[in-house]
Scaffold this motif. Structure first.
Motif, mmCIF file in Angstrom:
data_model
loop_
_atom_site.group_PDB
_atom_site.id
_atom_site.type_symbol
_atom_site.label_atom_id
_atom_site.label_comp_id
_atom_site.label_asym_id
_atom_site.label_seq_id
_atom_site.Cartn_x
_atom_site.Cartn_y
_atom_site.Cartn_z
ATOM 1 N N ALA A 97 4.894 -1.263 2.508
ATOM 2 C CA ALA A 97 5.044 -0.884 1.099
ATOM 3 C C ALA A 97 4.432 -1.988 0.244
ATOM 4 O O ALA A 97 5.087 -2.992 -0.065
ATOM 5 C CB ALA A 97 6.511 -0.681 0.757
ATOM 6 N N ALA A 98 3.153 -1.825 -0.117
ATOM 7 C CA ALA A 98 2.444 -2.874 -0.855
ATOM 8 C C ALA A 98 2.906 -2.954 -2.301
ATOM 9 O O ALA A 98 2.913 -4.032 -2.901
ATOM 10 C CB ALA A 98 0.941 -2.634 -0.801
ATOM 11 N N VAL A 99 3.249 -1.813 -2.902
ATOM 12 C CA VAL A 99 3.727 -1.770 -4.287
ATOM 13 C C VAL A 99 4.885 -0.790 -4.360
ATOM 14 O O VAL A 99 4.787 0.339 -3.871
ATOM 15 C CB VAL A 99 2.613 -1.323 -5.259
ATOM 16 N N GLY A 125 1.020 -12.863 -11.084
ATOM 17 C CA GLY A 125 1.806 -13.031 -9.867
ATOM 18 C C GLY A 125 0.953 -13.688 -8.800
ATOM 19 O O GLY A 125 -0.277 -13.712 -8.885
ATOM 20 N N GLU A 126 1.601 -14.220 -7.766
ATOM 21 C CA GLU A 126 0.891 -14.915 -6.695
ATOM 22 C C GLU A 126 -0.009 -13.964 -5.911
ATOM 23 O O GLU A 126 0.185 -12.743 -5.914
ATOM 24 C CB GLU A 126 1.902 -15.567 -5.747
ATOM 25 N N SER A 127 -0.996 -14.521 -5.215
ATOM 26 C CA SER A 127 -1.886 -13.726 -4.380
ATOM 27 C C SER A 127 -1.080 -12.956 -3.339
ATOM 28 O O SER A 127 -0.127 -13.485 -2.751
ATOM 29 C CB SER A 127 -2.899 -14.632 -3.670
ATOM 30 N N GLY A 128 -1.482 -11.711 -3.111
ATOM 31 C CA GLY A 128 -0.829 -10.903 -2.097
ATOM 32 C C GLY A 128 0.390 -10.151 -2.561
ATOM 33 O O GLY A 128 1.059 -9.490 -1.757
ATOM 34 N N CYS A 129 0.689 -10.208 -3.864
ATOM 35 C CA CYS A 129 1.911 -9.549 -4.338
ATOM 36 C C CYS A 129 1.702 -8.074 -4.652
ATOM 37 O O CYS A 129 2.667 -7.355 -4.937
ATOM 38 C CB CYS A 129 2.483 -10.275 -5.554
ATOM 39 N N GLY A 130 0.440 -7.597 -4.639
ATOM 40 C CA GLY A 130 0.198 -6.174 -4.845
ATOM 41 C C GLY A 130 -0.517 -5.819 -6.126
ATOM 42 O O GLY A 130 -0.698 -4.629 -6.424
ATOM 43 N N LYS A 131 -0.977 -6.816 -6.887
ATOM 44 C CA LYS A 131 -1.601 -6.535 -8.180
ATOM 45 C C LYS A 131 -2.871 -5.694 -8.033
ATOM 46 O O LYS A 131 -3.055 -4.683 -8.717
ATOM 47 C CB LYS A 131 -1.933 -7.852 -8.907
ATOM 48 N N SER A 132 -3.769 -6.125 -7.144
ATOM 49 C CA SER A 132 -5.028 -5.402 -6.967
ATOM 50 C C SER A 132 -4.813 -4.043 -6.307
ATOM 51 O O SER A 132 -5.555 -3.088 -6.573
ATOM 52 C CB SER A 132 -6.005 -6.239 -6.140
ATOM 53 N N VAL A 133 -3.818 -3.945 -5.454
ATOM 54 C CA VAL A 133 -3.489 -2.654 -4.841
ATOM 55 C C VAL A 133 -3.091 -1.655 -5.924
ATOM 56 O O VAL A 133 -3.496 -0.481 -5.890
ATOM 57 C CB VAL A 133 -2.348 -2.806 -3.813
ATOM 58 N N MET A 145 4.637 -9.628 -11.352
ATOM 59 C CA MET A 145 4.839 -8.939 -10.078
ATOM 60 C C MET A 145 5.196 -9.931 -8.996
ATOM 61 O O MET A 145 4.600 -11.009 -8.899
ATOM 62 C CB MET A 145 3.593 -8.140 -9.694
ATOM 63 N N TYR A 146 6.167 -9.556 -8.173
ATOM 64 C CA TYR A 146 6.544 -10.374 -7.028
ATOM 65 C C TYR A 146 6.859 -9.453 -5.856
ATOM 66 O O TYR A 146 7.646 -8.508 -5.998
ATOM 67 C CB TYR A 146 7.772 -11.241 -7.341
ATOM 68 N N ALA A 147 6.233 -9.696 -4.725
ATOM 69 C CA ALA A 147 6.477 -8.937 -3.492
ATOM 70 C C ALA A 147 6.377 -7.432 -3.728
ATOM 71 O O ALA A 147 7.205 -6.658 -3.258
ATOM 72 C CB ALA A 147 7.840 -9.301 -2.909
ATOM 73 N N GLY A 148 5.336 -7.032 -4.487
ATOM 74 C CA GLY A 148 5.074 -5.616 -4.680
ATOM 75 C C GLY A 148 5.873 -4.934 -5.761
ATOM 76 O O GLY A 148 5.769 -3.715 -5.941
ATOM 77 N N ARG A 149 6.648 -5.700 -6.523
ATOM 78 C CA ARG A 149 7.502 -5.105 -7.542
ATOM 79 C C ARG A 149 7.322 -5.828 -8.872
ATOM 80 O O ARG A 149 7.193 -7.055 -8.901
ATOM 81 C CB ARG A 149 8.972 -5.190 -7.112
ATOM 82 N N ILE A 150 7.288 -5.086 -9.956
ATOM 83 C CA ILE A 150 7.274 -5.711 -11.279
ATOM 84 C C ILE A 150 8.698 -6.174 -11.580
ATOM 85 O O ILE A 150 9.618 -5.361 -11.703
ATOM 86 C CB ILE A 150 6.766 -4.742 -12.351
ATOM 87 N N VAL A 151 8.868 -7.505 -11.682
ATOM 88 C CA VAL A 151 10.209 -8.060 -11.853
ATOM 89 C C VAL A 151 10.524 -8.421 -13.300
ATOM 90 O O VAL A 151 11.681 -8.667 -13.646
ATOM 91 C CB VAL A 151 10.415 -9.298 -10.952
ATOM 92 N N ILE A 208 6.861 -23.742 -7.289
ATOM 93 C CA ILE A 208 7.970 -22.959 -6.762
ATOM 94 C C ILE A 208 8.110 -23.280 -5.284
ATOM 95 O O ILE A 208 7.127 -23.233 -4.544
ATOM 96 C CB ILE A 208 7.710 -21.453 -6.950
ATOM 97 N N PRO A 209 9.292 -23.628 -4.801
ATOM 98 C CA PRO A 209 9.439 -23.967 -3.382
ATOM 99 C C PRO A 209 9.232 -22.740 -2.491
ATOM 100 O O PRO A 209 9.447 -21.600 -2.909
ATOM 101 C CB PRO A 209 10.877 -24.475 -3.287
ATOM 102 N N GLY A 210 8.800 -23.000 -1.254
ATOM 103 C CA GLY A 210 8.675 -21.924 -0.289
ATOM 104 C C GLY A 210 7.440 -21.074 -0.485
ATOM 105 O O GLY A 210 6.564 -21.379 -1.286
ATOM 106 N N MET A 211 7.390 -19.986 0.256
ATOM 107 C CA MET A 211 6.265 -19.063 0.228
ATOM 108 C C MET A 211 6.772 -17.646 -0.005
ATOM 109 O O MET A 211 7.889 -17.301 0.382
ATOM 110 C CB MET A 211 5.506 -19.112 1.562
ATOM 111 N N PRO A 212 5.950 -16.790 -0.634
ATOM 112 C CA PRO A 212 6.371 -15.404 -0.820
ATOM 113 C C PRO A 212 6.459 -14.690 0.524
ATOM 114 O O PRO A 212 5.741 -15.028 1.467
ATOM 115 C CB PRO A 212 5.267 -14.806 -1.701
ATOM 116 N N PRO A 213 7.323 -13.692 0.630
ATOM 117 C CA PRO A 213 7.475 -12.978 1.897
ATOM 118 C C PRO A 213 6.281 -12.067 2.174
ATOM 119 O O PRO A 213 5.557 -11.676 1.266
ATOM 120 C CB PRO A 213 8.758 -12.161 1.679
ATOM 121 N N GLU A 214 6.083 -11.747 3.440
ATOM 122 C CA GLU A 214 5.077 -10.767 3.815
ATOM 123 C C GLU A 214 5.522 -9.391 3.338
ATOM 124 O O GLU A 214 6.703 -9.035 3.469
ATOM 125 C CB GLU A 214 4.885 -10.751 5.328
ATOM 126 N N LEU A 215 4.587 -8.617 2.781
ATOM 127 C CA LEU A 215 4.950 -7.301 2.285
ATOM 128 C C LEU A 215 5.430 -6.376 3.397
ATOM 129 O O LEU A 215 6.200 -5.438 3.147
ATOM 130 C CB LEU A 215 3.762 -6.669 1.556
#
Length: 302
Positions: free
Chosen positions: A8-10, A27-35, A212-218, A252-259
């Motif tokens: 679920a990319a977005v 949002g960070e790279s890979g969060c689903g913006k371009s999708v 956007m974070y992890a495929g969701r507009i927060v 921001i500490p850590g890394m975003p989760p894999e979608l």
């Protein structure tokens, strides 16, 4: 599909875009913006699945067939500045030839006015006239970006999607590009959806900001309040601003989760200093924020 499984990319990407408005998606790279942008134009891979609705002038883009998208949407109702311009430029034709073809198809202009119209489009995107007869492989990344922007502006589409339109540009050209995009949105009630990592460019152009974070507009907020006072309410949005050198310069500490492997509950909880047991459940969107503990900057610093 990825590796034989659904990803679920977005999800829950709900927003409106008003005439004359610029909405910036960050949002960070890979969060689903371009999708998200690709889904609106029907440019996702063939194995992608979309659900929901996305209306432009009464047409549901997600339900439209390829013929409708190709003939009445792309370039005409929606212009696109792609994220990877070199991959979208025709390699065996000069920039001038591509601009002239686009002008002819979208505006009906014929010779002798075709050449002048193409040069005007190039000028709007700060593309140098002495490079118009070059091929895409002869362009730097920044020049390819400006060529793609010129092509997107040709049709004066009611909606422009600009995916990282300032990549490879120096600061002066960034400002000039976003100002031209802003003028596009201001003219005749058009609208602009810009995707960017450049928060300075976002602040310069945006009316509203979607995070956007992890495929969701927060968070979806007014730009003046977001970049000024009272500031963003979601802890991830606050973290994006705090990471800027001119602000706290605190990453921001850590890394975003894999979608494809999102945690249960709030996807940001593992990186969030405000997380509690309530964050084990997915937060609903309330007043434009998807967070169990939204708060303003003053409250956080009090």
């Amino acid at each position: 599909m990825r590796g034989g499984r659904h990803v679920a990319a977005v999800t829950d990407a709900s927003f409106d875009l008003r005439p004359g408005e610029c909405l910036v998606l960050v949002g960070e790279s890979g969060c689903g913006k371009s999708v998200l942008a690709s889904a609106l134009l029907g440019l996702l891979p063939g194995n992608a699945e979309t659900t929901g609705q996305a209306f432009v002038d009464g047409l549901d883009l997600l339900a439209a067939d390829e013929r409708t998208l190709a003939r009445t949407v792309r370039g005409r109702r929606i212009g696109l500045v792609p994220q990877s311009p070199s991959a979208h430029l025709t390699p065996v034709r000069t920039v001038r030839a591509q601009l002239e073809e686009t002008v002819r198809e979208l505006t009906g202009t014929r010779r002798p006015g075709l050449r002048a119209a193409a040069e005007t489009a190039a000028e709007r995107a700060a593309f140098p006239a002495d490079h118009l007869d070059r091929y895409p492989h002869q362009l730097s990344g920044g020049l390819a970006q400006r060529a793609a922007t010129a092509l997107a502006l040709v049709g004066d589409a009611p909606l422009l999607l600009a995916d990282e339109p300032t990549t490879g540009l120096d600061r002066d050209l960034v400002d000039r590009t976003v100002d031209e995009l802003r003028r596009h949105a201001d003219a005749d009630g058009r609208a602009l959806l810009m995707i960017t990592h450049d928060l300075a460019a976002a602040e310069r152009i945006a009316d509203r900001v979607a995070v956007m974070y992890a495929g969701r507009i927060v968070e979806l907020a007014d730009a003046t309040a977001f970049f000024g006072t009272p500031g963003p309410r979601h802890p991830y949005a606050r973290g994006l601003l705090d990471a800027l050198p001119e602000r706290a310069f605190t990453p921001i500490p850590g890394m975003p989760p894999e979608l494809g492997d999102l945690p249960a509950g709030c996807a940001f909880a593992a990186r969030c200093t405000d997380a509690t047991s309530a964050c084990e459940a997915v937060p609903a969107v309330t007043d434009g924020v998807a967070c169990h503990h939204p708060r303003q900057r003053e409250a956080a610093d009090a």
